[in-house]
Design an enzyme around this catalytic site. Sequence first.
Site, PDB file in Angstrom:
ATOM      1  CB  THR A 213     -11.385 -37.718 -25.956  1.00 52.38           C
ATOM      2  OG1 THR A 213     -10.286 -36.991 -25.437  1.00 52.38           O
ATOM      3  CG2 THR A 213     -10.948 -38.753 -26.937  1.00 52.38           C
ATOM      4  CB  VAL A 242       1.199 -36.093 -27.318  1.00 59.47           C
ATOM      5  CG1 VAL A 242       0.410 -37.334 -27.711  1.00 59.47           C
ATOM      6  CG2 VAL A 242       1.755 -35.397 -28.566  1.00 59.47           C
ATOM      7  N   GLY A 267      -5.675 -36.706 -19.984  1.00 60.03           N
ATOM      8  CA  GLY A 267      -4.886 -37.760 -20.602  1.00 60.03           C
ATOM      9  C   GLY A 267      -3.679 -38.189 -19.802  1.00 60.03           C
TER      10      GLY A 267
HETATM   11  N1  GLY Z   1      -8.174 -37.167 -23.261  1.00 59.83           N
HETATM   12  C1  GLY Z   1      -7.659 -36.263 -24.151  1.00 59.83           C
HETATM   13  C2  GLY Z   1      -6.413 -35.620 -23.767  1.00 59.83           C
HETATM   14  O1  GLY Z   1      -6.057 -35.592 -22.602  1.00 59.83           O
HETATM   15  O2  GLY Z   1      -5.743 -35.087 -24.634  1.00 59.83           O
END
Ligand code: GLY
Length: 354
Positions: A213, A242, A267
Amino acid sequence: MTNGSDRRHFIKLGLVGTAAMVAGCSTGNGDHPNDPDEVKGTKPISPGKGPIILSTWDHGMAANAKAFDVLQAGGSVLDAVEQGVMVTESDFSNRSVGLGGLPDRDGIVTLDACIQDHNGKAGSVAFVQRFEHPISIARAVMERTPHVMLAGAGAERWAEENGFARRDLPMAEDARKSWEEWKAKNPLIQAAGDSARVNVENQRMGGKDNHDTIGMIALDANGQLAGSCTTSGLAFKIHGRVGDSPIIGAGLFVDGDVGAACATGTGELMIKIAGSHTVVELMRQGLAPEDACREAVERILRKNPGMTGQQVGFLALRADGAYGGYSLYNGFNFALNTATENKLIDAAFAKKWE
Ligand code: GLY
């Protein structure tokens, strides 16, 4: 570079931090502003003077340069963080941001992004396909709707209705090859549809050589903060997954009274501790930016004993201009751009890759 594990036990909430940096000069001890009401979080931290632009990884260098130019040309800090990360979104050689990103396990690139301003206004899109600039759709959601977040087909339809054109890109050859290789190595995960286990280990974001990211946080010359975050997410994720990047409080959080934070890495780990919000709240309670990032990383470690191979990293920018970063493993770096500096900084970390 600092190995944070040596210092882990010395972090206490409310302790004056030891590792913040202020653009253009060192505070010496990186301490919190001295006003006790600022420390208690009952009074906004006195605003610093930018421009100070921070963003994750080395792809942040080009993004920061654009953001800096936007500010120099009189653009707002919100314009700067939007247009800065658009550079990364348009770099189709980037395999973790934008339409050039690695696909999910169905071979589809899905994008997540969010943006937030000094006053906490926010916009976000999740699980969108075939748009070059999800960050601009996120900003439009913020500015043109009563909502914060749109997702999937509804977000795509709304984007088209609001002037964003679809963009179809064939998957790059190397991305296709990586996907084919991943499929060949992981037949059980595919067959089980992941009901048997969740295995994100050894995938792109857990890997030590891979980038992730782009999160950008910035302070302008008027002391206004803003942040942005955009990604193609975890490579070879389940279709529909997501991550943290479009979630306000997880991948990004801005509170003009205190500061801003953004996150990179796996994430799922960020979401579970509302990572970026945690970092900002720790700064509100008196921790210096790097110490706040470290405490968030250590919280992730405490909540996930035995976890290995997952990278997470945070950046923090306090309202007075102090900043810092910290990651779980070595290898995370961030780009800094000010009136006098334009450089990559290796973040302090808790552990070394084996
Ligand atoms: N940090 C990005 C994701 O885990 O989608």
